[in-house]
Design a protein around this motif. Structure first.
Motif, short mmCIF file in Angstrom:
data_model
loop_
_atom_site.label_atom_id
_atom_site.label_comp_id
_atom_site.label_asym_id
_atom_site.label_seq_id
_atom_site.Cartn_x
_atom_site.Cartn_y
_atom_site.Cartn_z
N LEU A 128 16.95 -12.33 61.61
CA LEU A 128 16.61 -11.59 62.82
C LEU A 128 15.64 -10.45 62.54
CD1 LEU A 128 20.14 -11.46 64.49
CD2 LEU A 128 18.25 -13.00 65.03
N ALA A 129 15.83 -9.78 61.42
CA ALA A 129 14.95 -8.66 61.06
C ALA A 129 13.51 -9.12 60.86
CB ALA A 129 15.47 -7.96 59.81
N VAL A 130 13.34 -10.25 60.19
CA VAL A 130 12.00 -10.79 59.95
C VAL A 130 11.31 -11.13 61.26
CG1 VAL A 130 10.79 -12.82 59.02
CG2 VAL A 130 12.46 -11.62 57.62
N ARG A 131 12.08 -11.50 62.26
CA ARG A 131 11.51 -11.88 63.55
C ARG A 131 11.37 -10.70 64.52
NH1 ARG A 131 13.02 -15.58 60.68
NH2 ARG A 131 12.28 -17.70 60.83
N GLY A 132 11.59 -9.49 64.03
CA GLY A 132 11.29 -8.30 64.82
C GLY A 132 12.47 -7.56 65.42
N ALA A 133 13.67 -8.08 65.28
CA ALA A 133 14.83 -7.39 65.84
C ALA A 133 15.17 -6.14 65.02
CB ALA A 133 16.04 -8.32 65.87
N ARG A 134 15.71 -5.16 65.68
CA ARG A 134 16.28 -4.01 64.98
C ARG A 134 17.73 -4.40 64.71
NH1 ARG A 134 13.82 1.43 66.79
NH2 ARG A 134 15.73 2.04 65.77
N VAL A 135 18.12 -4.35 63.45
CA VAL A 135 19.43 -4.86 63.05
C VAL A 135 20.34 -3.73 62.60
CG1 VAL A 135 20.63 -6.38 61.44
CG2 VAL A 135 18.41 -7.07 62.38
N VAL A 136 21.56 -3.75 63.11
CA VAL A 136 22.61 -2.86 62.64
C VAL A 136 23.58 -3.73 61.87
CG1 VAL A 136 24.47 -1.29 63.30
CG2 VAL A 136 22.35 -1.35 64.64
N GLY A 137 23.68 -3.52 60.57
CA GLY A 137 24.55 -4.32 59.72
C GLY A 137 25.86 -3.60 59.45
N VAL A 138 26.97 -4.28 59.67
CA VAL A 138 28.30 -3.70 59.45
C VAL A 138 29.04 -4.59 58.45
CG1 VAL A 138 30.46 -3.03 60.56
CG2 VAL A 138 28.32 -2.88 61.84
N ASP A 139 29.71 -3.94 57.49
CA ASP A 139 30.49 -4.68 56.51
C ASP A 139 31.51 -3.75 55.89
OD1 ASP A 139 29.90 -7.56 54.99
OD2 ASP A 139 31.11 -6.15 53.83
N LEU A 140 32.60 -4.30 55.40
CA LEU A 140 33.61 -3.49 54.73
C LEU A 140 33.14 -2.98 53.37
CD1 LEU A 140 36.82 -5.58 55.50
CD2 LEU A 140 36.11 -3.43 56.54
N ASP A 141 32.23 -3.69 52.74
CA ASP A 141 31.72 -3.32 51.42
C ASP A 141 30.48 -2.43 51.58
OD1 ASP A 141 30.50 -3.17 48.88
OD2 ASP A 141 31.39 -5.09 48.31
N GLY A 142 30.68 -1.12 51.47
CA GLY A 142 29.59 -0.16 51.68
C GLY A 142 28.45 -0.31 50.71
N THR A 143 28.74 -0.60 49.45
CA THR A 143 27.68 -0.75 48.46
C THR A 143 26.81 -1.95 48.76
OG1 THR A 143 29.11 0.25 46.79
CG2 THR A 143 27.21 -1.00 45.99
N LYS A 144 27.43 -3.08 49.04
CA LYS A 144 26.67 -4.30 49.31
C LYS A 144 25.87 -4.20 50.60
CE LYS A 144 29.34 -7.77 46.82
NZ LYS A 144 30.12 -9.00 46.97
N VAL A 145 26.41 -3.54 51.62
CA VAL A 145 25.67 -3.45 52.87
C VAL A 145 24.44 -2.56 52.71
CG1 VAL A 145 26.83 -1.51 54.05
CG2 VAL A 145 25.98 -3.41 55.38
N GLU A 146 24.51 -1.55 51.84
CA GLU A 146 23.33 -0.73 51.57
C GLU A 146 22.27 -1.53 50.79
OE1 GLU A 146 22.20 2.16 52.69
OE2 GLU A 146 23.94 2.17 53.99
N VAL A 147 22.72 -2.39 49.86
CA VAL A 147 21.79 -3.25 49.13
C VAL A 147 21.11 -4.20 50.11
CG1 VAL A 147 21.62 -5.12 47.45
CG2 VAL A 147 23.00 -3.10 46.93
N ALA A 148 21.87 -4.77 51.03
CA ALA A 148 21.30 -5.67 52.03
C ALA A 148 20.27 -4.94 52.89
CB ALA A 148 22.40 -6.25 52.92
N ARG A 149 20.57 -3.69 53.22
CA ARG A 149 19.62 -2.89 54.00
C ARG A 149 18.32 -2.67 53.23
NH1 ARG A 149 20.35 3.32 56.06
NH2 ARG A 149 18.50 3.34 57.34
N SER A 150 18.42 -2.36 51.96
CA SER A 150 17.21 -2.11 51.17
C SER A 150 16.39 -3.39 50.98
CB SER A 150 17.56 -1.51 49.81
OG SER A 150 18.25 -2.44 49.00
N GLU A 151 17.05 -4.54 50.91
CA GLU A 151 16.34 -5.82 50.78
C GLU A 151 15.54 -6.16 52.04
OE1 GLU A 151 19.52 -8.06 47.84
OE2 GLU A 151 19.37 -8.67 49.92
N ALA A 152 15.95 -5.61 53.16
CA ALA A 152 15.28 -5.92 54.43
C ALA A 152 14.02 -5.09 54.62
CB ALA A 152 16.23 -5.68 55.59
#
Length: 64
Positions: A25-49
């Motif tokens: 969704l991010a690649v296609r232009g959406a603004r994405v709010v990512g939620v996950d129980l694992d705070g470290t992994k969700v921050e890594v996913a954010r940086s990858e985007a």
């Protein structure tokens, strides 16, 4: 599919299907709010985007 001016809230965004959908969704232009129980992994996913995931939250949705 263009998703400019759309906001998506993705649960489980740190890994698996949630991570893939958030990136898709991010690649296609959406603004994405990512939620996950694992705070470290969700921050890594954010940086990858590369800034496409505009917020991330290490919490369970029932706590919001």
């Amino acid at each position: 599919m263009k998703l400019d001016n759309k906001i998506a809230v993705i649960t489980g965004a740190a890994s698996g299907i949630g991570h893939t959908v958030a990136q898709y969704l991010a690649v296609r232009g959406a603004r994405v709010v990512g939620v996950d129980l694992d705070g470290t992994k969700v921050e890594v996913a954010r940086s990858e985007a590369a800034g496409a995931v505009v917020a991330s939250s290490p919490r369970h949705l029932t706590m919001m």
